[in-house]
Design a protein around this motif. Structure first.
Motif, PDB file in Angstrom:
ATOM      1  N   ALA A  55      34.137  31.059  35.830  1.00  0.00           N
ATOM      2  CA  ALA A  55      33.156  30.781  34.778  1.00  0.00           C
ATOM      3  C   ALA A  55      32.436  32.058  34.383  1.00  0.00           C
ATOM      4  O   ALA A  55      31.874  32.753  35.237  1.00  0.00           O
ATOM      5  CB  ALA A  55      32.141  29.735  35.243  1.00  0.00           C
ATOM      6  N   GLY A  56      32.479  32.382  33.099  1.00  0.00           N
ATOM      7  CA  GLY A  56      31.680  33.476  32.565  1.00  0.00           C
ATOM      8  C   GLY A  56      32.086  34.863  33.000  1.00  0.00           C
ATOM      9  O   GLY A  56      31.271  35.779  32.982  1.00  0.00           O
ATOM     10  N   SER A  57      33.327  35.056  33.380  1.00  0.00           N
ATOM     11  CA  SER A  57      33.808  36.377  33.787  1.00  0.00           C
ATOM     12  C   SER A  57      34.722  36.941  32.707  1.00  0.00           C
ATOM     13  O   SER A  57      35.571  36.228  32.167  1.00  0.00           O
ATOM     14  CB  SER A  57      34.559  36.296  35.120  1.00  0.00           C
ATOM     15  OG  SER A  57      35.022  37.571  35.515  1.00  0.00           O
ATOM     16  N   SER A  58      34.587  38.220  32.400  1.00  0.00           N
ATOM     17  CA  SER A  58      35.344  38.832  31.309  1.00  0.00           C
ATOM     18  C   SER A  58      36.791  39.103  31.656  1.00  0.00           C
ATOM     19  O   SER A  58      37.600  39.392  30.773  1.00  0.00           O
ATOM     20  CB  SER A  58      34.673  40.149  30.901  1.00  0.00           C
ATOM     21  OG  SER A  58      34.764  41.091  31.969  1.00  0.00           O
ATOM     22  N   GLY A  59      37.133  39.052  32.951  1.00  0.00           N
ATOM     23  CA  GLY A  59      38.499  39.377  33.350  1.00  0.00           C
ATOM     24  C   GLY A  59      38.809  40.853  33.274  1.00  0.00           C
ATOM     25  O   GLY A  59      39.982  41.241  33.263  1.00  0.00           O
ATOM     26  N   SER A  60      37.772  41.688  33.257  1.00  0.00           N
ATOM     27  CA  SER A  60      37.982  43.135  33.092  1.00  0.00           C
ATOM     28  C   SER A  60      37.649  43.941  34.342  1.00  0.00           C
ATOM     29  O   SER A  60      37.963  45.134  34.396  1.00  0.00           O
ATOM     30  CB  SER A  60      37.134  43.653  31.926  1.00  0.00           C
ATOM     31  OG  SER A  60      35.754  43.449  32.181  1.00  0.00           O
ATOM     32  N   THR A 120      31.984  33.082  39.625  1.00  0.00           N
ATOM     33  CA  THR A 120      31.107  33.187  38.456  1.00  0.00           C
ATOM     34  C   THR A 120      30.900  34.658  38.110  1.00  0.00           C
ATOM     35  O   THR A 120      30.842  35.523  38.976  1.00  0.00           O
ATOM     36  CB  THR A 120      29.745  32.517  38.683  1.00  0.00           C
ATOM     37  OG1 THR A 120      29.067  33.135  39.792  1.00  0.00           O
ATOM     38  CG2 THR A 120      29.900  31.030  38.960  1.00  0.00           C
ATOM     39  N   GLY A 121      30.783  34.902  36.797  1.00  0.00           N
ATOM     40  CA  GLY A 121      30.604  36.255  36.303  1.00  0.00           C
ATOM     41  C   GLY A 121      29.341  36.409  35.489  1.00  0.00           C
ATOM     42  O   GLY A 121      28.506  35.500  35.411  1.00  0.00           O
ATOM     43  N   ALA A 122      29.223  37.550  34.846  1.00  0.00           N
ATOM     44  CA  ALA A 122      27.986  37.918  34.162  1.00  0.00           C
ATOM     45  C   ALA A 122      27.596  36.937  33.061  1.00  0.00           C
ATOM     46  O   ALA A 122      26.411  36.783  32.750  1.00  0.00           O
ATOM     47  CB  ALA A 122      28.116  39.318  33.576  1.00  0.00           C
ATOM     48  N   GLY A 176      41.836  39.742  39.327  1.00  0.00           N
ATOM     49  CA  GLY A 176      43.143  39.395  39.855  1.00  0.00           C
ATOM     50  C   GLY A 176      43.165  38.119  40.677  1.00  0.00           C
ATOM     51  O   GLY A 176      44.243  37.676  41.098  1.00  0.00           O
ATOM     52  N   PHE A 177      42.002  37.489  40.895  1.00  0.00           N
ATOM     53  CA  PHE A 177      41.975  36.280  41.718  1.00  0.00           C
ATOM     54  C   PHE A 177      42.834  35.172  41.121  1.00  0.00           C
ATOM     55  O   PHE A 177      43.510  34.442  41.835  1.00  0.00           O
ATOM     56  CB  PHE A 177      40.535  35.781  41.893  1.00  0.00           C
ATOM     57  CG  PHE A 177      39.658  36.655  42.743  1.00  0.00           C
ATOM     58  CD1 PHE A 177      40.151  37.780  43.384  1.00  0.00           C
ATOM     59  CD2 PHE A 177      38.307  36.352  42.895  1.00  0.00           C
ATOM     60  CE1 PHE A 177      39.332  38.588  44.169  1.00  0.00           C
ATOM     61  CE2 PHE A 177      37.485  37.141  43.678  1.00  0.00           C
ATOM     62  CZ  PHE A 177      37.992  38.265  44.314  1.00  0.00           C
ATOM     63  N   VAL A 178      42.784  35.023  39.794  1.00  0.00           N
ATOM     64  CA  VAL A 178      43.539  33.941  39.165  1.00  0.00           C
ATOM     65  C   VAL A 178      45.040  34.151  39.343  1.00  0.00           C
ATOM     66  O   VAL A 178      45.793  33.192  39.586  1.00  0.00           O
ATOM     67  CB  VAL A 178      43.161  33.795  37.675  1.00  0.00           C
ATOM     68  CG1 VAL A 178      43.454  35.064  36.878  1.00  0.00           C
ATOM     69  CG2 VAL A 178      43.890  32.600  37.060  1.00  0.00           C
ATOM     70  N   LEU A 187      40.043  38.717  29.338  1.00  0.00           N
ATOM     71  CA  LEU A 187      41.224  39.568  29.187  1.00  0.00           C
ATOM     72  C   LEU A 187      42.433  38.992  29.914  1.00  0.00           C
ATOM     73  O   LEU A 187      43.574  39.264  29.529  1.00  0.00           O
ATOM     74  CB  LEU A 187      40.913  40.977  29.716  1.00  0.00           C
ATOM     75  CG  LEU A 187      39.870  41.776  28.932  1.00  0.00           C
ATOM     76  CD1 LEU A 187      39.701  43.159  29.532  1.00  0.00           C
ATOM     77  CD2 LEU A 187      40.266  41.893  27.460  1.00  0.00           C
ATOM     78  N   ASN A 188      42.200  38.196  30.960  1.00  0.00           N
ATOM     79  CA  ASN A 188      43.299  37.610  31.725  1.00  0.00           C
ATOM     80  C   ASN A 188      43.515  36.138  31.372  1.00  0.00           C
ATOM     81  O   ASN A 188      43.972  35.343  32.194  1.00  0.00           O
ATOM     82  CB  ASN A 188      43.054  37.764  33.228  1.00  0.00           C
ATOM     83  CG  ASN A 188      41.711  37.184  33.664  1.00  0.00           C
ATOM     84  OD1 ASN A 188      40.912  36.714  32.842  1.00  0.00           O
ATOM     85  ND2 ASN A 188      41.440  37.200  34.953  1.00  0.00           N
ATOM     86  N   ALA A 189      43.203  35.769  30.139  1.00  0.00           N
ATOM     87  CA  ALA A 189      43.230  34.362  29.722  1.00  0.00           C
ATOM     88  C   ALA A 189      44.586  33.701  29.951  1.00  0.00           C
ATOM     89  O   ALA A 189      44.656  32.509  30.292  1.00  0.00           O
ATOM     90  CB  ALA A 189      42.849  34.242  28.248  1.00  0.00           C
ATOM     91  N   SER A 190      45.664  34.435  29.796  1.00  0.00           N
ATOM     92  CA  SER A 190      46.997  33.838  29.894  1.00  0.00           C
ATOM     93  C   SER A 190      47.315  33.334  31.294  1.00  0.00           C
ATOM     94  O   SER A 190      48.255  32.551  31.474  1.00  0.00           O
ATOM     95  CB  SER A 190      48.060  34.854  29.465  1.00  0.00           C
ATOM     96  OG  SER A 190      48.064  35.975  30.336  1.00  0.00           O
ATOM     97  N   GLN A 191      46.537  33.767  32.290  1.00  0.00           N
ATOM     98  CA  GLN A 191      46.808  33.372  33.665  1.00  0.00           C
ATOM     99  C   GLN A 191      46.282  31.977  34.001  1.00  0.00           C
ATOM    100  O   GLN A 191      46.657  31.405  35.024  1.00  0.00           O
ATOM    101  CB  GLN A 191      46.187  34.393  34.633  1.00  0.00           C
ATOM    102  CG  GLN A 191      46.777  35.781  34.540  1.00  0.00           C
ATOM    103  CD  GLN A 191      48.217  35.824  35.015  1.00  0.00           C
ATOM    104  OE1 GLN A 191      48.600  35.131  35.945  1.00  0.00           O
ATOM    105  NE2 GLN A 191      49.033  36.632  34.344  1.00  0.00           N
TER     106      GLN A 191
END
Length: 242
Positions: free
Chosen positions: A188-193, A22-24, A199-201, A220-224
């Protein structure tokens, strides 16, 4: 990419292990602001001025004023539907659910989650700046002046138990061990930045793990991700894990 109204519950088998990050954005649903949403500012504070080791050694009083404000905000916030859904899921899965959060608040715990891994530290814990061996400890203190900053028995100042920018996240060995064991990954709710969490995904995808993202905006890492649900975590998680 799917609408939450068009997706049924995610099926979790008896042998599945679910890793949740989970993210911000999850805390933001409880009213807690994020640096990202405010152009790198939190109530006028720049990240560089309050969330780096350099800031601490330059102006520890300002850093503690910032965290005093965050502690007040954290105490006033309430767990939301996303926190509650994950707590219910833990009751069902037990230790087959690994809940890792980038958030430093205690909203997961207050919703009922028992095993939460705070990779960026915890808002209501503190530790000695000298890493003298005392370890971190529970602390709800509000310190707004240099004279109010507590001292450790060794003489060092007490700092927030927070992973600042430029510091190594906590529990990384355990986190990667769980990423090696999981059969499903949900973010959930993480910007990927913010790395290494972003890099977990990719780590999971290399193992062929099914990966899900939940959030109102594409990270930002949506494609993963193999599947993306574009909705708030509070809206989606109760539907995905009823």
């Amino acid at each position: 990419m799917v609408n939450p109204n068009e997706i049924g519950p995610i099926e979790i088998g008896e042998k599945d292990r679910l890793f949740v990050l989970t993210g911000a954005g999850v805390s933001a649903e409880s009213g807690l602001p994020t640096f990202r949403d405010n152009g790198g500012l939190w109530n006028g504070y720049r990240v560089e001025d309050v969330a780096t080791p350099e800031a601490w050694y330059e102006d520890a009083e300002q850093v503690w004023r910032f965290y005093a404000m965050r502690r007040r905000d954290g105490l006033a916030a309430k767990p939301n539907a996303a926190h509650q859904a994950l707590a219910r899921l833990e009751e069902r899965l037990g230790d087959r659910l690994y809940l890792c959060t980038q958030n430093v608040d205690d909203l997961h715990e207050r919703a009922g989650s028992k095993r939460v891994v705070h990779m960026h530290g915890e808002l209501f814990r503190s530790r000695c700046e000298r890493e003298c061996g005392r370890g971190d400890f529970f602390d709800e203190g509000i310190y707004t002046s240099a004279d109010a900053i507590p001292r450790c028995a060794c003489g060092g100042r007490i700092r927030p138990h927070i992973v600042w920018f430029g510091e190594m996240p906590l529990y990384m060995d355990d986190i990667y061990a769980e990423l090696e064991r999981c059969t499903m990954l949900l973010v959930a709710g993480s910007s990927g930045s913010v790395h290494p969490a972003a890099g977990f995904v990719q780590f999971a995808r290399r193992r062929g793990v099914r990966t899900f993202y939940v959030g109102p905006e594409a990270p930002l890492n949506a494609s993963q991700f193999t599947e993306r649900v574009m909705a708030t975590a509070g809206e989606a998680l109760s539907r995905l894990f009823p």
